[in-house]
Design a protein around this motif. Structure first.
Motif, PDB file in Angstrom:
ATOM      1  N   PHE A  29       5.218  -0.804   2.022  1.00  0.00           N
ATOM      2  CA  PHE A  29       4.935   0.647   1.376  1.00  0.00           C
ATOM      3  C   PHE A  29       6.038   0.670   0.607  1.00  0.00           C
ATOM      4  O   PHE A  29       7.180  -0.148  -0.575  1.00  0.00           O
ATOM      5  CB  PHE A  29       5.729   1.834   2.895  1.00  0.00           C
ATOM      6  N   VAL A  30       5.406   1.315  -0.592  1.00  0.00           N
ATOM      7  CA  VAL A  30       5.798   1.938  -2.167  1.00  0.00           C
ATOM      8  C   VAL A  30       5.526   3.265  -2.058  1.00  0.00           C
ATOM      9  O   VAL A  30       4.007   3.557  -1.420  1.00  0.00           O
ATOM     10  CB  VAL A  30       4.903   0.833  -3.281  1.00  0.00           C
ATOM     11  N   MET A  72       9.075  10.687  -2.015  1.00  0.00           N
ATOM     12  CA  MET A  72       8.351  11.539  -2.718  1.00  0.00           C
ATOM     13  C   MET A  72       7.125  12.218  -1.524  1.00  0.00           C
ATOM     14  O   MET A  72       6.437  12.802  -1.463  1.00  0.00           O
ATOM     15  CB  MET A  72       7.251  10.578  -3.884  1.00  0.00           C
ATOM     16  N   ALA A  73       6.960  10.512  -0.955  1.00  0.00           N
ATOM     17  CA  ALA A  73       5.438  11.556   0.179  1.00  0.00           C
ATOM     18  C   ALA A  73       5.945  11.609   0.938  1.00  0.00           C
ATOM     19  O   ALA A  73       5.105  12.586   2.064  1.00  0.00           O
ATOM     20  CB  ALA A  73       5.355   9.971   0.940  1.00  0.00           C
ATOM     21  N   HIS A 100      -2.681  17.090   5.434  1.00  0.00           N
ATOM     22  CA  HIS A 100      -3.719  15.432   4.943  1.00  0.00           C
ATOM     23  C   HIS A 100      -2.117  14.791   4.554  1.00  0.00           C
ATOM     24  O   HIS A 100      -2.660  15.281   2.605  1.00  0.00           O
ATOM     25  CB  HIS A 100      -4.837  15.662   4.467  1.00  0.00           C
ATOM     26  N   TYR A 101      -0.794  14.469   4.359  1.00  0.00           N
ATOM     27  CA  TYR A 101      -0.947  14.280   6.447  1.00  0.00           C
ATOM     28  C   TYR A 101       0.314  14.711   6.692  1.00  0.00           C
ATOM     29  O   TYR A 101       1.234  14.439   5.919  1.00  0.00           O
ATOM     30  CB  TYR A 101      -0.939  12.795   6.212  1.00  0.00           C
ATOM     31  N   PRO A 102       0.720  14.889   8.203  1.00  0.00           N
ATOM     32  CA  PRO A 102       1.817  15.838   8.197  1.00  0.00           C
ATOM     33  C   PRO A 102       3.151  14.298   8.079  1.00  0.00           C
ATOM     34  O   PRO A 102       4.107  14.965   8.133  1.00  0.00           O
ATOM     35  CB  PRO A 102       1.764  16.321   9.828  1.00  0.00           C
ATOM     36  N   ILE A 103       2.810  13.459   8.516  1.00  0.00           N
ATOM     37  CA  ILE A 103       3.658  12.186   9.057  1.00  0.00           C
ATOM     38  C   ILE A 103       3.369  10.619   7.859  1.00  0.00           C
ATOM     39  O   ILE A 103       2.038  10.159   8.536  1.00  0.00           O
ATOM     40  CB  ILE A 103       3.787  11.904  10.386  1.00  0.00           C
ATOM     41  N   PRO A 104       3.664  10.835   7.232  1.00  0.00           N
ATOM     42  CA  PRO A 104       3.868   9.776   5.867  1.00  0.00           C
ATOM     43  C   PRO A 104       3.606   8.493   6.859  1.00  0.00           C
ATOM     44  O   PRO A 104       4.725   7.836   7.860  1.00  0.00           O
ATOM     45  CB  PRO A 104       4.561   8.854   4.801  1.00  0.00           C
ATOM     46  N   LEU A 105       3.284   7.212   6.972  1.00  0.00           N
ATOM     47  CA  LEU A 105       3.218   6.066   7.653  1.00  0.00           C
ATOM     48  C   LEU A 105       4.253   5.328   7.763  1.00  0.00           C
ATOM     49  O   LEU A 105       4.531   5.166   9.096  1.00  0.00           O
ATOM     50  CB  LEU A 105       1.528   5.440   7.216  1.00  0.00           C
ATOM     51  N   HIS A 106       5.227   5.838   7.592  1.00  0.00           N
ATOM     52  CA  HIS A 106       6.358   4.772   7.607  1.00  0.00           C
ATOM     53  C   HIS A 106       6.538   5.292   9.009  1.00  0.00           C
ATOM     54  O   HIS A 106       8.172   5.115   9.222  1.00  0.00           O
ATOM     55  CB  HIS A 106       7.102   4.146   6.149  1.00  0.00           C
ATOM     56  N   THR A 138       1.032  -1.861   0.182  1.00  0.00           N
ATOM     57  CA  THR A 138       0.408  -0.333   0.242  1.00  0.00           C
ATOM     58  C   THR A 138       0.687   0.609  -0.020  1.00  0.00           C
ATOM     59  O   THR A 138       2.244   0.689  -0.171  1.00  0.00           O
ATOM     60  CB  THR A 138      -0.895   0.101   1.146  1.00  0.00           C
ATOM     61  N   THR A 139      -0.174   2.091   0.307  1.00  0.00           N
ATOM     62  CA  THR A 139       0.861   3.973   0.247  1.00  0.00           C
ATOM     63  C   THR A 139       1.232   3.920   1.203  1.00  0.00           C
ATOM     64  O   THR A 139       0.868   4.238   2.221  1.00  0.00           O
ATOM     65  CB  THR A 139      -0.248   4.588  -0.928  1.00  0.00           C
ATOM     66  N   PRO A 140       2.264   4.552   1.909  1.00  0.00           N
ATOM     67  CA  PRO A 140       2.605   5.519   2.725  1.00  0.00           C
ATOM     68  C   PRO A 140       1.849   6.900   3.795  1.00  0.00           C
ATOM     69  O   PRO A 140       2.144   7.587   4.770  1.00  0.00           O
ATOM     70  CB  PRO A 140       4.163   5.393   3.199  1.00  0.00           C
ATOM     71  N   PHE A 141       1.024   7.236   1.894  1.00  0.00           N
ATOM     72  CA  PHE A 141       0.649   9.098   1.872  1.00  0.00           C
ATOM     73  C   PHE A 141      -1.337   8.340   1.866  1.00  0.00           C
ATOM     74  O   PHE A 141      -1.709   8.466   1.009  1.00  0.00           O
ATOM     75  CB  PHE A 141       1.052   9.273   1.037  1.00  0.00           C
ATOM     76  N   THR A 142      -1.496   7.893   3.317  1.00  0.00           N
ATOM     77  CA  THR A 142      -2.472   8.215   3.254  1.00  0.00           C
ATOM     78  C   THR A 142      -3.136   8.112   4.839  1.00  0.00           C
ATOM     79  O   THR A 142      -2.300   8.113   6.131  1.00  0.00           O
ATOM     80  CB  THR A 142      -3.033   6.080   3.056  1.00  0.00           C
TER      81      THR A 142
END
Ligand SMILES: *Cc1c(COP(=O)(O)O)cnc(C)c1O
Length: 370
Positions: free
Chosen positions: A105-106, A336-337, A313-319, A84-88
């Motif tokens: 993550f990708v 990128m994220a 949306h969003y201040p911290i990427p999920l990774h 999935t994406t880290p930017f969600t």
């Protein structure tokens, strides 16, 4: 510059415009005294499935549960990987981890969406599925996504939490992949008056499993075929959503009009790095209207000082989230994220946004960069 504060989102304006329909829907449920698994939920499932152009809708407690139960219904768990994406929003990856599987993550592309070109590089023998996210109401390149999923035999779970009503070619959000997860969180484009969600799918088998999972593995009272959960949608929320659904397309069109006005006014402002660009064959429903800017935090502070609320949306990427640190990712893994998280700014964007507010917002941004 006026400094009277304005809201980021005004759900009371929407309620005022449909008060009669909402009040009678609530009254209908209260009078029937049928609160769980009744006619309202059944009707909502049919209407939303047909709206999305698929055969089944399984109404659930939340969009988060829709993701979790989709993964469970597909048999995904310990030892499996899901891309999935880290930017969600965190739920996308959090629910992969909740099943015992590993989120992989990708990085994102120029549109802040999961970069389809990078999926192949992350596939291993353990990869079972990919969860693309229709971020801010914008559907990724689903034809390319499907080709890759077919090549590696991956399920696609479309995270359509933000995109009900968006289109890609002739098809609507929710109609892609194996199944799709919709959120009716109050602030979403079709919002309940509490938590609510749905899985939509064309698969009979998946729909049956999901109906069991949401209700303790039971079809017949006190007969439990599999281990399940308690994730039914209540009748009150279903009735409210049924009353709102006929307005959805109109509301989405007004969000699109707001977005066009913002983009026309902001595209050439120095300091504004990017406004959303939607390809010809797609429509975006602008769950958020998000631009990329220089000196984002300073701009946000300035806007706040003149009574204009914004959101990141969003201040911290999920990774890089503490809750997902166990995955072992580091700063620099998804440039990128990470860049996006420093530059994005969401502006007030909802169907009832007063024109004077939008004029004030645009002028303030122009002033900040002049
Ligand atoms: C809102 C959202 C969810 C979660 O939905 P809830 O109904 O709040 O549980 C999941 N994914 C994305 C991308 C979302 O925006």
């Amino acid at each position: 510059m006026k400094t009277v504060p304005m809201p980021f989102l005004d759900l009371t304006a929407q309620y005022r415009s449909i008060r009669h329909d909402i009040d009678s829907a609530i009254q209908r449920v209260v009078t029937s005294a049928k609160f769980i698994q009744g006619e309202e939920g059944d009707a909502l499932e049919k209407e939303v499935a047909s709206y999305c152009g698929v055969r089944h809708g399984i109404a659930l407690n939340s969009g988060t549960d829709a993701l979790f139960l989709s993964l469970k219904a597909l048999g995904i768990g310990q030892g499996d990987e899901v891309i999935t994406t880290p930017f969600t929003f965190v739920a996308t990856a959090e629910m992969i981890a909740a099943t015992g599987a590993t989120p992989v993550f990708v990085d994102t592309d120029d549109n802040l969406l999961l970069d389809v070109q990078k999926i192949s590089g992350a596939v291993t023998a353990r990869t079972k599925a990919v969860i693309p996210v229709d971020l801010f109401g914008f559907i990724p390149d689903m034809d390319a996504m499907q080709r890759i999923a077919d090549k590696y035999s991956l399920a696609i779970i479309e995270d359509a939490a933000q995109s009900i009503g968006a289109t890609y070619g002739e098809r609507k959000a929710g109609a892609f992949g194996t199944c799709a997860c919709i959120s009716f969180f109050p602030a979403k484009n079709l919002g309940a008056y509490g938590d609510a969600g749905m899985v939509v799918t064309d698969s009979d088998e998946l729909a049956n499993t999901l109906r069991l999972l949401r209700n303790h593995g039971s079809q017949k009272k006190y007969h439990h075929e599999i281990l399940g959960y308690s994730s039914r949608l209540d009748e009150m929320q279903a009735a409210i959503l049924l009353a709102k659904l006929p307005h959805l397309d109109g509301w989405n069109e007004r969000r699109q009009a707001v977005a066009v006005r913002y983009s026309d006014a902001l595209r050439d402002v120095p300091g504004v790095l990017a406004v959303p660009v939607i390809p010809e064959n797609r429509t975006c429903v602008f769950q958020q209207y998000t631009i990329r800017v220089q000196r984002r935090n300073e701009l946000q502070g300035f806007l706040k000082s003149v009574g204009i609320p914004t959101a990141v949306h969003y201040p911290i990427p999920l990774h890089l989230q503490p809750s997902l640190a166990f995955l072992g990712y580091r700063v620099g893994d998804f440039p990128m994220a990470e860049a996006a998280s420093q530059e994005v700014l969401s502006l007030p964007c909802y169907p009832e946004l007063p024109a004077e507010h939008q004029t004030r917002i645009v002028k303030a941004i122009q002033e900040f960069y002049s």
